[in-house]
Design a protein around this motif. Structure first.
Motif, mmCIF file in Angstrom:
data_model
loop_
_atom_site.group_PDB
_atom_site.id
_atom_site.type_symbol
_atom_site.label_atom_id
_atom_site.label_comp_id
_atom_site.label_asym_id
_atom_site.label_seq_id
_atom_site.Cartn_x
_atom_site.Cartn_y
_atom_site.Cartn_z
ATOM 1 N N VAL A 154 28.689 -42.542 16.335
ATOM 2 C CA VAL A 154 30.065 -42.309 16.992
ATOM 3 C C VAL A 154 30.367 -41.137 17.139
ATOM 4 O O VAL A 154 29.971 -39.957 16.549
ATOM 5 N N GLU A 157 34.399 -39.266 13.355
ATOM 6 C CA GLU A 157 34.393 -39.957 12.082
ATOM 7 C C GLU A 157 35.793 -39.456 11.423
ATOM 8 O O GLU A 157 35.958 -38.305 11.157
ATOM 9 N N ARG A 164 31.745 -44.851 6.407
ATOM 10 C CA ARG A 164 30.381 -45.012 6.411
ATOM 11 C C ARG A 164 29.938 -45.764 5.209
ATOM 12 O O ARG A 164 28.676 -46.112 5.208
ATOM 13 N N CYS A 171 25.066 -44.068 9.588
ATOM 14 C CA CYS A 171 25.935 -43.863 10.495
ATOM 15 C C CYS A 171 25.949 -42.215 10.939
ATOM 16 O O CYS A 171 25.963 -41.755 9.974
ATOM 17 N N SER A 173 27.917 -39.108 13.132
ATOM 18 C CA SER A 173 28.817 -38.637 13.799
ATOM 19 C C SER A 173 28.946 -37.351 14.309
ATOM 20 O O SER A 173 28.240 -36.392 14.012
ATOM 21 N N ASN A 176 33.676 -34.628 12.876
ATOM 22 C CA ASN A 176 34.446 -35.230 11.421
ATOM 23 C C ASN A 176 35.923 -34.625 11.363
ATOM 24 O O ASN A 176 35.867 -33.360 11.508
#
Length: 177
Positions: A154, A157, A164, A171, A173, A176
């Motif tokens: 992604v 996040e 997650r 996962c 990211s 964040n």
């Protein structure tokens, strides 16, 4: 170089308080799409990450709707196929389905039968991981049709929401909050 790209991309993300409802801070990625150099930076960061996680990808799966913005570009660059996962009733032909729970109710994801072959290596992409419900459902659907999930990537996040934790496949990211 990666840090410069990431700083530029993160700097373009805008926050909209109380959208779509009070108490939500919406993270808007659309400024990135309006600037070709930022979109190139973002896609190159995503490609670098995917290549660092796995040496072979057969399918990029994009989640409706913003996963569709990056998925085809990534698939084209990696020389693999792109497969959409959509909400119920939006894909023609036979589909496989998974129902999932949202903060405000239930929904259904679908994938066309035969779009992922058993054992194909899959990376799932989306713009945002919040509570994890949609990514978890996408993983269930990809596994249901026989895909081998190598990563769930992604752009953003929302770490406080612990999404997650719902994604046993792991996962990744880029940004964040």
């Amino acid at each position: 170089m990666a840090d410069e790209r990431l700083s530029r991309v993160k700097g373009a993300v805008r926050g909209f308080p109380d959208f779509p409802k009070p108490g939500i801070l919406f993270r808007d990625i659309f400024p990135i799409l309006r600037d070709p150099s930022l979109l190139k930076d973002l896609c190159s960061l995503m490609l670098d990450h995917i290549r660092s996680k796995t040496s072979e990808v057969d399918v990029i799966v994009g989640l409706e709707a913003r996963g569709f913005l990056f998925g085809p570009i990534l698939a084209m660059e990696l020389g693999c196929s792109f497969v959409p996962i959509r909400k119920a009733g939006k894909l023609p032909g036979k589909t496989e389905k998974v129902e999932y729970i949202l903060e405000y109710g239930k929904d259904v994801f679908e994938i066309q039968e035969g779009s992922i072959l058993k054992g194909q290596k899959v990376v799932i992409v989306d713009d945002l991981l919040a509570t994890g419900g949609t990514m978890k459902a996408a993983c269930e659907l990809v596994k249901k049709v026989g895909g081998d999930i190598k990563d769930c990537l992604v752009v953003i996040e929302l770490s406080d929401l612990k999404g997650r934790d719902k994604v046993p496949e792991g996962c990744s990211s880029l940004i964040n909050y």
